[in-house]
Design an enzyme around this catalytic site. Structure first.
Site, PDB file in Angstrom:
ATOM      1  N   LYS A 197      -7.566  -9.022  -5.674  1.00 59.81           N
ATOM      2  CA  LYS A 197      -8.345  -7.983  -6.351  1.00 59.81           C
ATOM      3  C   LYS A 197      -7.497  -6.758  -6.665  1.00 59.81           C
ATOM      4  CE  LYS A 197     -11.713  -6.751  -3.851  1.00 59.81           C
ATOM      5  NZ  LYS A 197     -11.068  -5.795  -2.991  1.00 59.81           N
ATOM      6  N   LYS A 252      -0.161 -14.631  -6.100  1.00 61.88           N
ATOM      7  CA  LYS A 252      -1.432 -14.600  -5.387  1.00 61.88           C
ATOM      8  C   LYS A 252      -2.534 -13.968  -6.232  1.00 61.88           C
ATOM      9  CE  LYS A 252      -3.316 -12.463  -1.261  1.00 61.88           C
ATOM     10  NZ  LYS A 252      -3.113 -11.559  -0.162  1.00 61.88           N
ATOM     11  N   LYS A 278       0.817  -1.217   0.000  1.00 72.40           N
ATOM     12  CA  LYS A 278       0.000   0.000   0.000  1.00 72.40           C
ATOM     13  C   LYS A 278       0.850   1.266   0.000  1.00 72.40           C
ATOM     14  CE  LYS A 278      -3.533  -2.534   2.435  1.00 72.40           C
ATOM     15  NZ  LYS A 278      -4.281  -2.993   1.270  1.00 72.40           N
TER      16      LYS A 278
END
Ligand code: TRP
Length: 332
Positions: free
Chosen positions: A197, A194, A116
């Site tokens: 989304k 992985k 992030k």
């Protein structure tokens, strides 16, 4: 009966990775365990606090995902985190039992912080979400937590909090165990480790046929194989990982023969992908059908959530009373 508690952040629809990691176990075990499934809207806020308006619609979509894969609302209790204020109260008590350094060492938190790009400006709510997750799990006295592998550090941290609490105040809380899926981690369609989304490499459980076909046909395979007549690698090739995860019994021998041919260089990528489309369609079609049935009954979803939340709330109040008694703060 032993208990299961698990949940998802309602930030978008669930995908095949959620299915193999956790949903499959939930469906399988819902008759053997008293099962509670939580829509973790408070936790979703920790990295979506600028967009709380996304949560309401996504809560409905995730409930539809649950029902469509076979979660039976007659035996499984589905509820909303923010409607259980006792979780927030427990979180405050647990905060004293965890150090900042320990949170900063949590490998999943570390990865997510990097992803992030928080840098030095990590919101405290984000850093502390494993503590709140310990409250999610312990208010229900859950024994088992079916989750994807990335959640194992959360369960480990919960266990530490439980041990510390019980040691200090007496044996009140249950130390839970994590349960991961047989296929632990499904790679993304882009070959990244992985399906996620935020990486945009997912196949959703609610994707229609055309979307699934398009995503599969553009999937990443063996990057070193340029032509269909060259030997290719099966291990670590996401198309084969998906086949292993989703091909039913009737397809097993075909999967074996496709792998042999791929390694010999006698089958093209496109042929394997077409086979995968067929396998996924067979898996997804009944899921889509059930989804459509539940989509036609919006009141039923409200009812499931309301009743589930009421039931979970009672449990939370009971646990909080026990916790306060143990901590000797139940003054009157
Ligand atoms: N952290 C989980 C996820 O990101 C969601 C979650 C919140 C959860 N509370 C939980 C999972 C309690 C298991 C148990 O997917």
């Amino acid at each position: 009966m032993k208990r299961i508690l698990t949940g998802d952040r309602p930030t978008g629809r669930l995908h095949l990775g959620h299915y193999v990691g956790s949903l499959k176990n939930r469906v399988k075990l819902q008759h053997d365990y008293e099962t509670f499934i939580m829509l973790a809207d408070v936790q979703a806020m920790t990295d979506n606090f600028e967009h709380p308006e996304k949560l309401e619609e996504n809560i409905r979509q995730v409930v539809l995902d649950y029902l469509s894969v076979g979660i039976d609302p007659k035996v499984s209790t589905i509820f909303i985190q923010s409607k259980i204020p006792e979780i927030a109260e427990l979180t405050v008590f647990y905060m004293n039992l965890v150090t900042l350094a320990r949170l900063q060492r949590n490998p999943t938190v570390k990865d997510e912080m990097k992803q992030k790009g928080f840098g030095a400006n990590v919101p405290l709510g984000f850093l502390a979400y494993p503590v709140s997750q310990a409250a999610d799990i312990t208010f229900l006295k859950a024994d088992l937590v079916p989750v994807g592998v990335d959640q194992i550090p959360m369960i480990e941290q919960t266990r530490e909090i439980v041990r510390k609490f019980n040691e200090l105040y007496g044996h009140v809380l249950i130390e839970p165990e994590a349960l991961v899926g047989e296929v632990e981690r499904l790679p993304g369609t882009d070959g990244k480790s992985k399906m996620s989304k935020s990486l945009g490499n997912v196949i959703n459980l609610s994707d229609d046929s055309a979307t699934v076909k398009k995503k599969v046909m553009s999937m990443y395979t063996d990057p070193n194989r340029i032509h269909g007549d060259e030997p290719g690698k099966v291990d670590g090739n996401p198309v084969f990982t998906y086949l292993d995860a989703f091909a039913g019994e009737s397809y097993k021998s075909q999967v074996i023969s496709y792998k042999e041919k791929y390694e010999k260089g006698t089958i093209k990528d496109v042929e394997v992908k077409e086979f995968l489309v067929q396998v996924l369609e067979e898996f997804l079609e009944p899921i889509r059908k059930r989804r459509a049935e539940f989509e036609a009954q919006p009141d039923l979803i409200d009812k499931i959530l309301k009743e589930g939340t009421e039931k979970a709330r009672k449990e939370a109040q009971e646990t909080l009373n026990l916790v306060k008694h143990a901590m000797k703060i139940d003054y009157f």
